[in-house]
Scaffold this motif. Structure first.
Motif, mmCIF file in Angstrom:
data_model
loop_
_atom_site.group_PDB
_atom_site.id
_atom_site.type_symbol
_atom_site.label_atom_id
_atom_site.label_comp_id
_atom_site.label_asym_id
_atom_site.label_seq_id
_atom_site.Cartn_x
_atom_site.Cartn_y
_atom_site.Cartn_z
ATOM 1 N N TRP A 267 0.855 -1.190 0.000
ATOM 2 C CA TRP A 267 0.000 0.000 0.000
ATOM 3 C C TRP A 267 0.889 1.237 0.000
ATOM 4 N N ASP A 268 0.489 2.257 -0.771
ATOM 5 C CA ASP A 268 1.317 3.466 -0.838
ATOM 6 C C ASP A 268 0.873 4.502 0.181
ATOM 7 N N ASP A 269 1.540 5.644 0.176
ATOM 8 C CA ASP A 269 1.293 6.682 1.171
ATOM 9 C C ASP A 269 -0.045 7.380 0.970
ATOM 10 N N ALA A 270 -0.683 7.137 -0.177
ATOM 11 C CA ALA A 270 -2.018 7.683 -0.439
ATOM 12 C C ALA A 270 -3.115 6.692 -0.072
ATOM 13 N N GLY A 271 -2.743 5.565 0.536
ATOM 14 C CA GLY A 271 -3.725 4.586 0.967
ATOM 15 C C GLY A 271 -4.251 3.704 -0.146
ATOM 16 N N ARG A 272 -3.488 3.540 -1.223
ATOM 17 C CA ARG A 272 -3.929 2.725 -2.355
ATOM 18 C C ARG A 272 -3.170 1.394 -2.381
ATOM 19 N N LEU A 273 -3.871 0.344 -2.761
ATOM 20 C CA LEU A 273 -3.241 -0.949 -2.964
ATOM 21 C C LEU A 273 -2.504 -0.898 -4.297
ATOM 22 N N VAL A 274 -1.159 -0.874 -4.248
ATOM 23 C CA VAL A 274 -0.370 -0.654 -5.459
ATOM 24 C C VAL A 274 0.263 -1.930 -6.000
ATOM 25 N N ALA A 275 0.364 -2.974 -5.178
ATOM 26 C CA ALA A 275 0.945 -4.223 -5.658
ATOM 27 C C ALA A 275 0.435 -5.380 -4.816
ATOM 28 N N GLN A 276 0.334 -6.530 -5.457
ATOM 29 C CA GLN A 276 -0.028 -7.775 -4.795
ATOM 30 C C GLN A 276 0.885 -8.873 -5.323
ATOM 31 N N SER A 277 1.095 -9.905 -4.506
ATOM 32 C CA SER A 277 1.885 -11.032 -4.999
ATOM 33 C C SER A 277 1.526 -12.289 -4.236
ATOM 34 N N ARG A 278 1.839 -13.399 -4.866
ATOM 35 C CA ARG A 278 1.818 -14.701 -4.187
ATOM 36 C C ARG A 278 3.066 -15.449 -4.608
ATOM 37 N N GLN A 279 3.694 -16.094 -3.643
ATOM 38 C CA GLN A 279 4.840 -16.932 -3.978
ATOM 39 C C GLN A 279 4.732 -18.277 -3.279
ATOM 40 N N LEU A 280 5.317 -19.285 -3.928
ATOM 41 C CA LEU A 280 5.500 -20.579 -3.318
ATOM 42 C C LEU A 280 6.959 -20.684 -2.929
ATOM 43 N N ALA A 281 7.218 -21.059 -1.693
ATOM 44 C CA ALA A 281 8.588 -21.130 -1.187
ATOM 45 C C ALA A 281 8.805 -22.434 -0.453
ATOM 46 N N ARG A 282 10.050 -22.852 -0.424
ATOM 47 C CA ARG A 282 10.411 -24.051 0.314
ATOM 48 C C ARG A 282 10.663 -23.682 1.774
ATOM 49 N N ALA A 283 10.008 -24.379 2.678
ATOM 50 C CA ALA A 283 10.174 -24.087 4.093
ATOM 51 C C ALA A 283 11.475 -24.702 4.615
ATOM 52 N N PRO A 284 12.167 -23.996 5.507
ATOM 53 C CA PRO A 284 13.412 -24.529 6.082
ATOM 54 C C PRO A 284 13.105 -25.529 7.195
ATOM 55 N N LEU A 285 12.738 -26.739 6.826
ATOM 56 C CA LEU A 285 12.301 -27.721 7.806
ATOM 57 C C LEU A 285 13.450 -28.513 8.423
#
Length: 286
Positions: A267-285
């Motif tokens: 979210w930017d300083d004007a209160g707008r949603l400016v980016a979204q993402s999803r990632q798949l990551a390997r957990a450090p198990l």
């Protein structure tokens, strides 16, 4: 009295220098780059930095200026040093152009090794309609001066290995998501922070690609330690960010089979949603 440090601008900051690409003479769409050690965390170069560098190459290669959607597969770990980005257009339309790009480095025998492969759509953010219909809300972060950065951590850093990237960022983390730094993780897959570049450069679409992957991993608040390598990351840039600090929220709802997802909102300083993402990551198990 000493003068205040000069604030970097878009085009003059360390981020811009370290994501610079140079097209090879006589080889359209092929760009040389130098991956900087300044963007490493633990033992690897940050995935958001790599995506921003490849995103810059695609901005040069495609007829539209701004990233709208990028899907990246991280194939092998990148390391500081020379790299080459090979781009190719897929389709060019009136409002969107689509291209693909791969980042390569060289092994000890001088052979190219693919590190990252990206498929992306680009357009013109300034040409988008103003209509917004959303139920999304900015993250409820405490005021900036009531959040904490890496410089506030007591004693030795809880993250082993390199923390070079933290010197290039201004992170002010929500205390509610900082239990991992004190040896008492909450067990919730949440991370929230104010975000900016340390030299004061204002955000732009390319730096948003860094922002979606720049916070400490949510795995830390789940009580896990170590490198959390990204397998795949998809980022959507929704509009050009206003000047000023960003607010970033990252959540994980499911860890299974040694993999977890991270959903990020910026979210930017004007209160707008400016980016979204999803990632798949390997957990450090381990």
């Amino acid at each position: 009295m000493s003068e205040a440090p000069t604030k970097a601008t878009i085009g003059t900051s360390e981020f811009d220098r370290d994501t610079a690409v140079t097209e090879r003479p006589g080889h359209p769409g092929v760009y040389d780059a130098e991956l900087s050690a300044g963007w490493t965390i633990i033992s690897a170069i940050n995935g958001g930095y790599l995506l921003a560098l490849v995103g810059r190459a695609l901005a040069h290669a495609l007829p539209h200026p701004d990233p709208f959607s990028l899907s990246a597969h991280y194939l092998t770990p990148s390391r500081p040093g020379p790299a080459v980005v090979r781009t190719a257009p897929v389709r060019t339309g009136r409002t969107l152009s689509t291209g693909q790009a791969s980042l390569f480095q060289y092994d000890d025998q001088g052979r190219e090794v693919e590190r990252l492969r990206v498929l992306a759509s680009y357009g013109d953010l300034d040409a988008l309609a103003d209509d917004v219909r959303t139920t999304a809300q900015p993250p409820a972060l405490p005021p900036y001066d009531r959040c904490f950065g890496p410089q506030d951590m007591p004693g030795k850093s809880p993250v082993p290995g390199s923390n070079a990237i933290t010197e290039r960022l201004t992170l002010r983390l929500d205390p509610a998501t900082l239990g991992w730094a004190l040896g008492a993780p909450s067990g919730k897959g949440e991370m929230r922070s104010w975000f900016g570049l340390a030299d004061g450069r204002d955000p732009d679409p390319l730096s948003l690609l860094l922002a979606v992957d720049a916070l400490p991993p949510t795995a830390f608040e789940l009580g896990l330690k170590g490198w959390v390598p990204t397998v795949e990351l998809t980022a959507h840039i929704r509009c050009r960010p206003a000047p000023g600090p960003l607010r970033v929220s990252v959540t994980t709802r499911n860890l299974a089979g040694g993999f977890l997802e991270e959903d990020a909102e910026v979210w930017d300083d004007a209160g707008r949603l400016v980016a979204q993402s999803r990632q798949l990551a390997r957990a450090p198990l381990g």
